[in-house]
Every structure is written in C-alpha cells, then in structure tokens.
Design an enzyme around this catalytic site. Structure first.
Site: not given
Lengths: 473, 483
Positions: B75, B150, B174
């Site tokens: 990420k 997210s 997330s």
C-alpha cells in the site's frame, strides 16, 4: 508602597546520556549540522519513537537528588505546536503525570525552594540564520531534557542565582548533566510578579524566556522587577506576557501576550507504552546517589573545620571535591589540603571551566603525601607550595622533589647559624632594621631562602633575627 | 484449497518458471490492466526484476520460503527505501523514504518481489479509495464500482491478479472492507502483532498492517512472515513461534452472533448471506450463541474522535520544509506552511485534521477525546465479556456490497457508515478477517467478518479457513476483467 518579588523558575536541563531520548543517535554537542540524525529524530513519515531507559534513570536520579516523589507509573504526552525546528510538529513531553513531583532545592541559608515537578521530554532542533537564509540543524532534536518547575518561592535575584547554581551543582554531582548554560545544556524561563510587602496574594506574572547565563538572569530580574514596580506604583496593571531579555540593552521586551497563548492540545503519546518503574529500581538509584552539594558543604565547614568562604570555593566544583575528598581520605589534613588547592593549584586554573575540569598533573596520592609532610612538620608550607608548583608544571612524584635530607628539616641550631651569617653578610640591612626601617629585614630573609633553597621556616628565622639584632643593642 | 502463493511457490521450486519470468508476466499484466483499474499509483518494475534475480538465487541455493519470488504489492503508505511512498496525497508527492519499513524488511529478506505501491484513500482516510489524489481505483469485479477503502488498490490488485498478495493497513476497516467489496480475503491482525515501523501514521493507536490475499491460507502465510515483536515499535507484541495452524475443532467452536451488527443500514442481502454463513458453522456442529455488544452504537463516534485526534497530530509534520510538496510563491515561513497544507491536503484529510484539532482543544478535550477514551474502554470490556463465552464472532464486514463510483463521495457521513461493522474490532485492537461468503446482486461479492479475541489471531484465521473449505465460496481470481 514597597513590593516584594515573587519568582518561579522553569529550568531545562539536557541529560548527558550517550544517545537521544527516542533513537540511537549521538547526543554529542558541536558536530557538523545534521550528522547526528535518523528517521526518528527528524520525524520522517512512518518512524516511531522508542524510549531510552537511561533517560528515565537519569531523570529519577535528578528527582531523588532534589527530594522528589517518583511516580513509578507514568506516561508521555504529545505537546502539539508548529515550528520549523520541531520536525514532528509535536514535542514528546509529559503533561498530567510527570515522572517526579513535590521536591525542593535547599539554599545555604536553609531556605527551601519547592519543586512542583520534573518531567522528561525531547529537545527541538536549532535554527541557524546565515547569509540571509535560515538553516535547520536537527542534531539537537531528540536530545533528552528534564524540565524542572519550581514553585514561586524565589524572592530576589540573589536567591535566583543561588537556586540556579545549586541546581547546576546537584546535576553535576549526580552526573546527569554538565549544565553548561553557554552551550545551552541548561536554560531557564523566569516567572516574575510583584505584590505589596506582606500580602499573600500573587500578582500578575510575566515570563522571561530562555535565559542562558546566571548574571543575565540577575540583571533581567532586577530590570523586570523595577519595570513592574513602576507600573504598579503609578496605578497601572501588569499584563500577563512572555518576554525576551535583550542582553545588549539590559531590558525586557514583549514576545507575546496572553491573547496569543498557544493551545498545545496535549494528549497521551499513542506510540509509547505506559512507563512502569519497579520500586526496587528507584531504591537502587537512591542508594547509589553520591553526597550532595549542600551535604558536602556542611561537612567541610562543620566536620572538617574549613572556613565557610573556603568551603564555598571548593564545593562548587565537583572534580575539585573528588580530589580533595580523596586527599583527606588518604590522611591529608583538611586545612592544609584546602589551602594548597585554593592557593597554589587555583592560581594555575584561571577559568571556571578549568576549575570544573580540574585536569592537573598531580595525583591525589602525591598531594596527600605532600600535605602529610606539612601536617607532620617535616616540611614547611613554603616548600610544599614550591614543590606543588613544580609538580603542576612538569609532573613527577613528591620524591622527585623532596629528599630525605629535606624531610629531616633544618635544625634550630643550623637555622640560628644561618641567621648570624645573614646578618654578617648584610650589615647595611641589619643597621637599617635597627634604625627602625623594619622592612629591611626582608633582605636577610632573602639570604636565608637562597642558602636553604627555600626550605627554611622563615617565621622561625624572623624570630631568631629579631632576637639577634635585639641582643646586639 | 484455493489460493495462489503455494501454487506459484511450488512452480518456482520445481523450476517450471523462474522468479524473473514470473515477475515479467505480472509486469505485462499490470501494463495491460492497470490503466483501467488504477490499482497501482507507482510501479517498481526495475526493483521487481532485481528482487526476482535475488529470489532465483535463493531458490537455487535451497533457501527459499513460500514467499520467495512471489510478486506482491505494498500500500502506498508503507515505506520502502528509495521508492515513492505518498499516501496518495499531494502533500507527499515525490516523497521517497530513505529507509525500509519493518514489514518490507522482513518480506524482502525472504525474497519477495515488489511490483509497486497501491492506490488508497489519502492518508487512509476514506472507505472507497476515492479521496486518493490519483483518482479512485476500480473494482475488478465491476469497474463501475468502488473498491472500498482505504486499501482499495491492494484489494483490486489481488483480485485482478496483478499482485499475488498485497499488504494493506487497517485503521477502522481499511483492509477488511475493500476485501469484502472486491471479493478477496483481508486480515487485520491483533493491534501490535505487526510492527508499524515504516507505516505512515494515520491514527497510531488503531493502525495495523495486514495482508490482502486470494485465500485464508495465503493471508496466514503472509501474516506469519510479517508478524512479531520489533524493537523499533514499542507497541509491537511477541507472537507465537511457528506457522499459524488453520486446523480447527469445529464441534467445540463457540460462535457468537452479535445482533447489533445486523441493524439499520445493513442490506437484506448482506444480512441473509451472513445468516446463511452462520448456518454453515451450525451444520458442522459449532455452538451458535446470539450475543450483545450494546456499546456498538457508540463505536463509530468513538472511532472518529480518536482517529481524527491522533491524525491531527500525526499530520502536523507535513509543512513543506523537509520533504514532499512545497507551495510556491509565499511571503514568509508561516505563509509557506499555510499554503503548502492548503494545496497539499485534500478535503477529507483537512476535515479530519480540523475535527481532531477541535476535540483536543482545551475546553473540549474532556467532552470529546477523554469521553471517547472512556467509551473505548467500555467497548473493550464488552468484547472481553463476549469472548469469555465465544471463540469467534460472525458479522457482516460491510453493510452493503460495493457501491457505484462517485455515489457517496459527496456525503462523508454516508461513507463513514460503510465502516460501521469494522470499527468495533479496530477500537478494541482485535484480530478480524473478512472473506467472501456469497455473491449478491450484480455479481458483487459479500464479505463475512470473523472476529476473535485479542492475540487469538489463529482462531479467527482457522475459523475462516474452515468456512472457506466448507462453504465453497472462495476468493477466486478475477481472471477476466471486463474493461
């Protein structure tokens, strides 16, 4: 109306740990800019702090040496504010649960300046203004600090001086900081207010920030007290404000007033755990504390019989005390030892720094040997002083300078013989003395000193010469 | 058994394909699919080929682990030395950290092959990855839908087969919520079991790194590789030695179903999919208990107060002075900082910074932050109570399936509700896994969340592995992405 001064201090002291408070970077002063830095102390995204246990230990030591209660369960908080020298935009500090609380610093008079708290926190970096730019050096960022907050118990600039000097001494004695104000390892914020003499209520205070010299503190306090007194006596009101002291003009200036006071939005630091200190650890640290400055001072005067004035000159330097105490432990008399230190040795150490470092070529063992000879009447103080001077200059042992014969001394008979020789060799001086020019006797001493290479006891020689010249009459 | 890591690993071990060839094939697929999916915001192909070369050496030397040579993604908020890591925020544009995060350090030591950084909500603040400064990633199952967030880019990359697995971070859901939306497995471990060193902080007391993968087994392999105590993160915890066992004695498993998670806002198809999942456990002999967590109703406000408070402090450092974006044309330093933050941060980030600043302000601290911390304690103790009589809890991961791109981006409180089922475990620091349990309308995946007690990560994973075997619903690779 007469006013009395009320002052409290917030003192920042850099701790002398080898590494920073939340990372492994060196704390050494004076390195090239930004060379003692890493992701943690420059606040790189994603970096996390790890609390240096030594910092907690040093702070506990400072707390115990100032008679504080140690909170064995404590935590760190974030103090949020934005400034370029603070790379995370928050300082990791302590807010509602400081490591140490409710202590005091005792002055020589016996008056106690109460301490509210001592907490640990990180230092910020440093802005350097040069060539029209501002540079940031983060070497100092993350250097461990303790903030020592006093109650408003200080009532004069002189007391302030003693308080700061006592703090400095205590921190140096326990080895947690060198407290060099000129290098910034000790800095004071001074809170000042006035109140009518005898009143119990506190007046509105102002705070003079970042003082880095004891004499400036005295000057700034005197100036600020005068300024406030003027305002109050003309019926005015003091405005709560943060001030800056201008060393050149000797005056204080307003940096900000209460209206623009910052909201630091303190909250517990989520990246660190609650700090739990075993009671046993506190006891260990307490039992390892050395004799503290005031205890030492009182021992020197009350037990060793050193004059207050001389004791003061000794105990303000930790290294001197270590040397002195060692000599006394080795059997040297306290008075002769202190006299030789304050006279002969101090005359070779001109600055405060040199006295603090006390880096001399004479060992305590040699010094003690020399003093023991003086104590035992084997040599006189003059010879001891001369020998010590030479040793300080070129080193060597006592035995390199003082022979068996010296230790045997000059007998009464030999000295009398020498005195007769001196009178015979200097008839003019003898005559002058007899005719009332008492100073002329010095010429005769010179002869004796030369003849004995300074070993003769001049006091005794004086008695003999006076007797000789008197008898001649 | 589904999953891809062991399949690829055995191909590598047997020499049917080299790590370099494998990396090259992933690169080709990324080049084909990413322009549409927008799952990656930066790629590290050169690094990938270098890593693959190293991996091939390790394989030849017999030093390979299951993750050696496996192409993967991080990420965009997980640091790796020298690679762009921007949290999908304008304020970190161009930022390349000069150090490795703990997780990447561990994976690269095992010969992992880094393909790039994945799209996400700016600073992980969002539930649809639509607050990314690079634009939203698209759901491989239906490219008109959001990926969730997210960690939307990580979920999309795994689902589309352009990363064998990916790391995400989970603060309030997330990892789990995008896993649910994209139909992958997503695992948020117990807070502290994976070092946060090198994870760019959103809310420090909640952030946790975890894997997104195509099977529970894959997730467990990755979790085992990244977990453990780290001297650089004081909040990190010691975890058990050895691989996490996915075996479970289903007949003795006590399964709780907390009724609050099925309330208003949870769609009927999600409710019935989860109830059906509960019956899978029941039929196998697990003991089902209906339980209550009354503090559920305060979880969302508690989450937003605490996470925003911490974020307001964590994001103070982005001032344009040391790294990242700096505004042009400023009059002095204050003006520079103000303009940098004004232009560098997106709307949602600014909203949360302001909210967090407000709740920490003197005069409001007690009413908001302090109260939220007290309620957090209550949520933790209610979970503790429930886990005295249950081993796992079954709940929906998200109230709905993936919604359309742009459908909720205008209304942030609507988006906040997408986290309602995931934030309770985050607040309590509990391990929770999301895995596909059914296919809803439009072929969209529905996620089942399995929560277990603190440090009982293995229990949640083993229950998930059981369900995956038993239910026959797996996180299949989306081989054909309809472009």
């Amino acid at each position: 109306m007469n006013y009395e001064l009320v002052s409290g201090f917030e003192t920042h002291v850099e701790l002398a740990t080898a590494t920073k408070i939340f990372c492994g970077c060196s704390t050494k002063f004076g390195a090239s800019p930004n060379t003692h830095c890493c992701p943690v102390c420059t606040g790189q995204p994603g970096a996390l702090p790890v609390l240096n246990k030594k910092v907690v230990e040093f702070a506990i030591r400072a707390g115990l040496a100032t008679h504080c209660k140690i909170n064995t369960t404590t935590h760190l908080d974030r103090k949020n504010y934005c400034y370029p020298d603070l790379p995370k935009a928050y300082q990791i500090s302590q807010f509602d649960k400081p490591l140490c609380e409710h202590g005091y610093v005792e002055l020589e008079s016996g008056k106690k300046i109460r301490l509210t708290r001592i907490h640990i926190e990180e230092d910020a970096g440093k802005l350097v203004h040069e060539r029209g730019y501002t540079f940031i050096d983060y070497n100092r960022g993350g250097v461990p600090l303790i903030e020592i907050v006093s109650e408003p118990d200080i009532s004069s600039p002189e007391e302030a001086r003693e308080y700061v000097e006592k703090l400095q001494l205590i921190m140096r004695y326990i080895g947690v900081s060198d407290c060099k104000m000129q290098e910034g390892s000790m800095r004071c914020d001074v809170n000042i207010s006035l109140r009518p003499e005898g009143s119990k209520e506190l007046g509105t205070r102002t705070e003079i920030k970042n003082m880095n010299s004891v004499s400036f503190i005295e000057k700034a306090m005197a100036y600020e007290a005068g300024r406030q007194a003027e305002i109050l006596s003309s019926g005015g009101k003091i405005e709560q404000a943060t001030l800056r002291f201008d060393e050149n003009t000797g005056e204080t200036y307003v940096m900000r007033t209460k209206e623009d006071a910052q909201d630091y939005r303190y909250f517990p630091e989520p990246d660190l755990l609650t700090v739990k200190i075993p009671q046993q650890k506190v006891e260990e640290i307490a039992s390892a504390l050395p004799e503290l400055p005031l205890e030492k001072f009182r021992r020197y005067t009350d037990v060793l019989g050193i004059s207050v004035q001389n004791a003061r000159l000794l105990y303000r330097y930790k290294a001197v005390c270590d040397f002195f105490d060692r000599c006394v432990l080795l059997g040297a008399g306290a008075k002769n030892t202190s006299n030789l230190i304050l006279g002969t040795i101090y005359s070779t150490l001109s600055t405060e720094e040199e006295k603090e470092a006390f880096d001399i070529r004479v060992s305590a063992e040699d010094m003690a040997e020399l003093v023991r000879y003086v104590d035992g009447g084997k040599i006189n103080i003059t010879l001891a002083q001369m020998t010590l001077s030479k040793m300080l200059k070129v080193g060597g042992k006592v035995s390199d300078y003082i022979s068996e014969a010296d230790l045997a001394g000059i007998s009464e008979g030999e000295l009398e013989e020498l005195c007769r020789e001196a009178v015979a060799a200097n008839p003019k001086a003898a005559e002058d003395y007899k005719s009332g020019k008492l100073k002329a006797i010095g010429g005769l001493f010179g002869y004796i000193k030369r003849a004995t290479q300074g070993k003769a006891d001049i006091k005794k020689a004086e008695e003999i010469i006076i007797r000789l010249l008197g008898n001649d009459k | 058994m589904s999953g891809i890591i062991k399949k690829l690993s055995s191909m590598l071990q047997r020499g049917e394909v080299s790590a370099s060839e494998l990396a090259a094939s992933y690169i080709t697929r990324i080049e084909k699919l990413n322009p549409v999916l927008n799952a990656y915001v930066s790629t590290t192909f050169e690094e990938a080929l270098k890593c693959a070369g190293e991996a091939d050496k390790m394989i030849r030397a017999g030093m390979a682990t299951a993750l050696t040579g496996i192409p993967m993604a991080l990420k965009d908020n997980i640091c790796s030395d020298g690679h762009l890591t921007t949290c999908c925020s304008g304020i970190l544009s161009g930022f390349r950290p000069y150090y490795d995060s703990a997780v990447w350090e561990k994976l690269s030591a095992q010969g992992a092959v880094l393909l790039g950084k994945t799209n996400m909500d700016e600073f992980a603040m969002g539930s649809a990855s639509e607050t990314s400064c690079y634009g939203a990633p698209k759901n491989p199952v239906d490219v008109t839908r959001v990926t969730g967030g997210s960690s939307g880019g990580s979920a999309a990359a795994v689902k589309a087969g352009i990363a064998a697995y990916a790391l995400g971070s989970d603060t309030g859901g997330s990892i789990r919520q995008p896993a649910s939306f994209c139909g992958t497995v997503g695992f948020k471990p117990t807070y502290g079991t994976v070092s946060r060193y090198g994870l760019i902080a959103y809310a420090s007391s909640l952030d946790q790194i975890g894997p997104l993968a195509l099977s529970v087994e894959d997730a467990a392999i990755v979790y085992d590789a990244i977990r453990g105590k780290d001297g650089r993160d004081q909040t990190s915890l010691t975890t058990p030695d050895g691989a996490t066992s996915l075996e479970t004695d289903i007949k003795n498993l006590r399964v709780g179903v907390p009724e609050e998670f099925f309330g208003e806002g949870v769609s009927d198809e999600v409710k019935s999919a989860i109830e059906e999942s509960v019956r899978v456990f029941e039929r196998a002999g697990a003991k089902i208990k209906r339980v209550k967590i009354p503090a559920f109703k305060v979880a969302l406000p508690v989450y937003y107060i605490i996470s925003c408070a911490e974020a307001s402090s964590n994001l103070g450092r982005y001032d344009g002075i040391r790294y990242g974006y700096r505004a042009e044309n400023f009059s002095d330093i204050d003006d520079m900082i103000t303009k940098t933050r004004t232009y560098g941060f997106g709307t949602e980030v600014k909203r949360r910074i302001m909210l967090g600043t407000y709740v920490l302000s003197s005069g409001y601290f007690d009413a908001y932050y302090k109260k939220a911390c007290l309620l957090r304690g209550q949520i933790i103790s209610e979970f503790d109570g429930v886990f005295r009589e249950c081993d796992v809890l079954l709940t929906p991961t998200a109230p709905t399936t993936a919604f359309s791109l742009g459908a909720k981006s205008a209304n942030s409180t609507q988006t906040y509700l997408a986290d309602i089922c995931t934030v309770p475990a985050s607040i309590a620091g509990l391990p929770a896994v999301s895995l596909p349990c059914a296919v809803g309308a439009g072929g969209l995946p529905i996620g089942l969340q399995i929560i277990s007690g603190r440090l009982r990560d293995g229990t949640a994973l083993a229950a998930a592995a059981f369900f995956e075997r038993e239910a026959g619903v797996t996180a299949e690779l989306c081989a054909e992405v309809k472009l």
